[in-house]
Design a protein around this motif. Structure first.
Motif, short mmCIF file in Angstrom:
data_model
loop_
_atom_site.label_atom_id
_atom_site.label_comp_id
_atom_site.label_asym_id
_atom_site.label_seq_id
_atom_site.Cartn_x
_atom_site.Cartn_y
_atom_site.Cartn_z
N VAL A 1 2.48 3.60 -14.37
CA VAL A 1 2.54 4.70 -13.41
C VAL A 1 2.90 4.17 -12.03
O VAL A 1 3.74 4.76 -11.32
CB VAL A 1 1.22 5.50 -13.39
CG1 VAL A 1 1.17 6.46 -12.22
CG2 VAL A 1 1.03 6.24 -14.71
N ALA A 2 2.31 3.05 -11.65
CA ALA A 2 2.63 2.44 -10.35
C ALA A 2 4.10 2.05 -10.30
O ALA A 2 4.78 2.27 -9.29
CB ALA A 2 1.74 1.24 -10.10
N GLY A 3 4.61 1.49 -11.39
CA GLY A 3 6.02 1.11 -11.45
C GLY A 3 6.94 2.31 -11.33
O GLY A 3 7.97 2.25 -10.65
N VAL A 4 6.58 3.41 -11.98
CA VAL A 4 7.38 4.63 -11.90
C VAL A 4 7.38 5.16 -10.46
O VAL A 4 8.42 5.57 -9.93
CB VAL A 4 6.86 5.70 -12.89
CG1 VAL A 4 7.47 7.06 -12.61
CG2 VAL A 4 7.14 5.27 -14.33
N ASP B 1 3.92 -1.92 -1.73
CA ASP B 1 3.31 -2.75 -0.68
C ASP B 1 1.80 -2.89 -0.91
O ASP B 1 1.24 -3.97 -0.75
CB ASP B 1 3.58 -2.14 0.69
CG ASP B 1 5.06 -2.15 1.05
OD1 ASP B 1 5.82 -2.94 0.43
OD2 ASP B 1 5.45 -1.34 1.91
N TRP B 2 1.16 -1.78 -1.29
CA TRP B 2 -0.28 -1.81 -1.54
C TRP B 2 -0.61 -2.74 -2.71
O TRP B 2 -1.51 -3.56 -2.63
CB TRP B 2 -0.77 -0.39 -1.81
CG TRP B 2 -2.21 -0.31 -2.19
CD1 TRP B 2 -3.29 -0.55 -1.40
CD2 TRP B 2 -2.73 0.01 -3.48
NE1 TRP B 2 -4.46 -0.39 -2.11
CE2 TRP B 2 -4.14 -0.04 -3.39
CE3 TRP B 2 -2.15 0.35 -4.69
CZ2 TRP B 2 -4.97 0.23 -4.48
CZ3 TRP B 2 -2.97 0.63 -5.77
CH2 TRP B 2 -4.37 0.56 -5.66
N LEU B 3 0.17 -2.62 -3.79
CA LEU B 3 -0.08 -3.44 -4.98
C LEU B 3 0.16 -4.92 -4.70
O LEU B 3 -0.60 -5.77 -5.18
CB LEU B 3 0.79 -2.98 -6.15
CG LEU B 3 0.42 -1.64 -6.77
CD1 LEU B 3 1.43 -1.25 -7.84
CD2 LEU B 3 -0.98 -1.68 -7.36
N SER B 4 1.19 -5.24 -3.94
CA SER B 4 1.48 -6.65 -3.67
C SER B 4 0.44 -7.28 -2.76
O SER B 4 0.25 -8.49 -2.76
CB SER B 4 2.88 -6.81 -3.07
OG SER B 4 2.95 -6.16 -1.82
N GLY B 5 -0.27 -6.47 -2.00
CA GLY B 5 -1.30 -6.99 -1.11
C GLY B 5 -2.70 -7.02 -1.71
O GLY B 5 -3.66 -7.41 -1.05
N LEU B 6 -2.82 -6.61 -2.96
CA LEU B 6 -4.15 -6.53 -3.57
C LEU B 6 -4.82 -7.89 -3.77
O LEU B 6 -6.00 -8.05 -3.52
CB LEU B 6 -4.08 -5.81 -4.93
CG LEU B 6 -4.02 -4.31 -4.89
CD1 LEU B 6 -3.89 -3.76 -6.31
CD2 LEU B 6 -5.24 -3.72 -4.23
N MET C 1 8.56 5.38 -3.75
CA MET C 1 7.29 5.30 -3.02
C MET C 1 6.96 3.83 -2.76
O MET C 1 6.11 3.24 -3.43
CB MET C 1 6.18 5.99 -3.81
CG MET C 1 6.46 7.47 -4.05
SD MET C 1 5.13 8.27 -4.95
CE MET C 1 4.06 8.69 -3.60
N GLN C 2 7.65 3.25 -1.80
CA GLN C 2 7.52 1.83 -1.51
C GLN C 2 6.12 1.46 -1.02
O GLN C 2 5.68 0.33 -1.16
CB GLN C 2 8.57 1.38 -0.48
CG GLN C 2 8.66 -0.11 -0.29
CD GLN C 2 8.86 -0.87 -1.60
OE1 GLN C 2 9.62 -0.46 -2.48
NE2 GLN C 2 8.15 -1.97 -1.76
N GLY C 3 5.40 2.42 -0.45
CA GLY C 3 4.03 2.16 0.00
C GLY C 3 3.12 1.72 -1.15
O GLY C 3 2.23 0.90 -0.96
#
Length: 167
Positions: A40-43, A54-59, A49-51
């Motif tokens: 779902v995040a990938g979709v 960005d959120w996932l890469s900063g986790l 929805m680049q935000g």
């Protein structure tokens, strides 16, 4: 007649083998939930929805562990709160009940789910037959058909000597 008069017979408890099988099956479904979350995040990222990206890469590791634990808590709370059993318990024919043989509520399911975060809890049932998440939440994992039969016999026995009312 209320179910509160019925006290669960410990002979109805699910075997440690079934408990372990429940755990293995449920962990597979928790991992499927994590994969669905990632999909779902990938979709969402693919839809612009680049935000989210960005959120996932900063986790970091801690963030991803918290997501996994959240999915585990949601999985068990929803399945046991709605059905009184997880998917593993459906497959093995077991269910979660209180000491009176009654399906647990959402609060108890949530408490059981939180207790699963205790280190080594998933192996705590191997010794006594009741895991820490059972004893802390005052719940029991039992054979569903055996419980239904025990409850039927209990209620039938209570009817002995009771006059039938005419309709």
């Amino acid at each position: 007649m209320s179910d509160s008069d019925y006290i669960l017979d410990e002979a109805l408890l699910a075997s440690t083998g079934k408990r372990f099988l429940n755990y293995l099956i449920d962990i597979v479904f928790v991992f499927i939930g994590i994969i669905i979350f990632g999909f779902v995040a990938g979709v969402l990222i693919a839809l612009g929805m680049q935000g989210v990206g960005d959120w996932l890469s900063g986790l970091g590791d801690l963030g991803w562990n918290l997501i996994g634990l959240s999915i585990l808590i949601i999985y068990y709370t929803l399945t046991e709160g709605i059905f009184g059993r997880s998917i593993g318990k459906f497959i093995t024919g077991t269910t979660v009940v209180d000491e009176n043989g009654v399906k647990i509520n959402f609060g108890t399911a949530f408490k059981r789910s939180l207790c699963r975060l205790i280190p080594f809890d998933n192996f705590s049932f191997l010794g006594s037959g009741r895991g820490w998440h059972d004893s802390i939440a005052d719940t029991y994992v039992v054979e569903k058909k055996a419980l239904e039969e025990s409850l039927r016999l209990f209620h039938d026995f209570k009817l002995i000597g009771v006059q039938e009312t005419e309709i």
